[in-house]
Design an enzyme around this catalytic site. Structure first.
Site, short mmCIF file in Angstrom:
data_model
loop_
_atom_site.label_atom_id
_atom_site.label_comp_id
_atom_site.label_asym_id
_atom_site.label_seq_id
_atom_site.Cartn_x
_atom_site.Cartn_y
_atom_site.Cartn_z
N ASP A 112 0.86 -1.18 0.00
CA ASP A 112 0.00 0.00 0.00
C ASP A 112 0.89 1.23 0.00
O ASP A 112 1.73 1.39 0.89
CB ASP A 112 -0.91 0.00 1.24
CG ASP A 112 -1.82 1.22 1.27
OD1 ASP A 112 -2.68 1.34 0.39
OD2 ASP A 112 -1.65 2.06 2.19
N GLU B 119 -1.77 -1.54 -5.90
CA GLU B 119 -3.04 -0.94 -6.26
C GLU B 119 -2.90 -0.16 -7.55
O GLU B 119 -1.89 0.52 -7.77
CB GLU B 119 -3.52 -0.01 -5.14
CG GLU B 119 -4.95 0.44 -5.27
CD GLU B 119 -5.44 1.21 -4.06
OE1 GLU B 119 -6.62 1.57 -4.02
OE2 GLU B 119 -4.61 1.45 -3.16
N ASP C 181 -2.94 1.50 7.05
CA ASP C 181 -2.10 1.12 5.92
C ASP C 181 -1.79 -0.37 5.90
O ASP C 181 -1.78 -1.01 4.84
CB ASP C 181 -0.80 1.94 5.94
CG ASP C 181 -1.06 3.43 5.79
OD1 ASP C 181 -2.07 3.78 5.17
OD2 ASP C 181 -0.25 4.23 6.32
#
Length: 397
Positions: A189, A273, A354
């Site tokens: 992340d 992502e 996170d």
């Protein structure tokens, strides 16, 4: 089993006065030919609806050299001029394939100054590189040697905004071997407080390279703004600003190379992502911090290194609610503002925002590799689409 990859080895060099003059002329001629060819192709389409290809522009170049007005094009090597026509053809191919915007004209002040030489226009012997139209080899600083038995197929010479000369040698490297497979998988992340948060719980600090030089950069930019346009003082002030920007970019690139190399070496599967950074930087409050983090450059490095060494990078859809989803029970929270860094689910588990997002990204990525995509095909490098689509994109039909 080794794979054949194209690798570019970039070195700095220090040209003599004669070489500087020759390269500067070459840069100017390359820019002139590119702009004239682009204008000719545009005019042909506007007036006659005709598509002009590379062969036609090459014939135009031959005719231009025979005119008195453009006779100076004969003073430089013809190879960089032909190469810039090929680059223009590639730009139009990407445009017609809807992968890029319409090609733009090159600016004398703003465009990148570079020239590309193929094997017929340079000589590389005994560690010495000599370009066409030059009698002496370039004074290259060989910061690292080329792999044994490797010879460049293309040489690109460039001058950056900070006044530094670089030569890039493109080689066919057959010695890149995939790393031994392992069972490690990690979800990543990205963020601003911490550059990366791994599903293992590790957090990599954000160096904030731009912030370190922000005061010096602002000072030099103020001095630049006060200088008269076109003056020598302004040119010197502009160079000082460019050197600060170059120092920031060099540090950022070095950090990202070290991080991505370690991640590829340690993990077989890497899940990230699929962020649209170009849209995110439209946020006026976070644009500077997001640009400094260089998430796009991080992803591109990760993808090509994974392809080289037999690893897999999976990009989960940007609408996947990784931060709002409880990684323990699967409960989806209604809202999760950015200032909330820790939160407690109804099941009683307290999450670091996170770390929880990294866990969810890893689970979403592995779900596809194990049992197939749940909603849409998983995006796996290179190409493809992402698996988890929690919210429809407005741009999609």
């Amino acid at each position: 089993m080794s794979t054949h990859v194209k690798r570019a080895f970039k070195y700095r060099f220090y040209p003599t006065e004669a070489q500087t003059a020759e390269l500067s002329r070459t840069f100017g001629c390359v820019r002139k030919v590119y702009n004239m060819a682009l204008a000719a192709r545009t005019q042909a389409w506007v007036t006659r609806q005709e598509r002009v290809n590379y062969n036609a522009t090459s014939a135009m170049l031959t005719a231009w050299k025979k005119t008195e007005e453009l006779a100076y094009l004969n003073e430089v090597s013809s190879v960089p001029l032909q190469q810039t026509l090929r680059h223009l053809q590639t730009a139009f191919t990407h445009f017609f394939g809807r992968r890029a915007k319409y090609p733009r004209f090159k600016s004398r002040k703003k465009s990148r100054k570079s020239a590309e030489y193929t094997t017929s226009a340079f000589r590389f012997r005994d560690g010495k590189l000599t370009l066409a139209k030059m009698t002496e080899p370039l004074a290259v600083v060989w910061s690292r040697p080329l792999p044994e038995g490797m010879a460049p197929s293309t040489v690109t010479v460039s001058l950056d905004a900070a006044g530094r000369w670089f030569v890039s040698l493109l080689c066919d490297d057959s010695g890149v071997k995939p790393l031994s497979a392992n069972a490690n998988a990690v979800g990543i992340d990205v963020g601003l407080e911490h550059l990366l948060t791994l599903s293992t719980g590790e957090k990599i600090a954000n160096p904030r390279h731009e912030r370190r030089d922000r005061a010096a950069l602002a000072r030099e930019q103020r001095r630049l703004a006060k200088k008269e346009k076109g003056s020598a003082n302004r040119a010197r002030a502009r160079l000082k600003v460019a050197k600060i920007h170059a120092r920031i970019a060099d540090r950022r690139r070095d950090t990202l190379h070290k991080i991505t190399t370690r991640l590829v070496r340690e993990n077989q599967t890497i899940v990230i992502e699929d962020l649209t950074v170009r849209n995110m930087v439209k946020n006026r409050r976070l644009a500077r911090a997001i640009s400094d983090a260089a998430w796009g450059e991080f992803r591109s490095m990760l993808e090509y290194k994974a392809q080289w060494y037999g690893r897999e990078v999976i990009a989960v859809d940007r609408w996947f609610p990784s931060s709002r989803l409880c990684s323990a029970c699967g409960t989806l929270q209604d809202r999760m503002p950015l200032h909330v860094r820790t939160w407690t689910c109804d099941c009683g588990v307290t999450h670091d925002r996170d770390v929880n997002a990294a866990h969810n990204l890893l689970a979403a990525g592995l779900a596809v590799t194990v049992c197939g995509a749940g909603v849409r095909p998983q995006r796996s490098t290179p190409g493809g689409r992402s698996a988890t689509k929690q919210k429809p994109s407005r741009r999609e039909p």
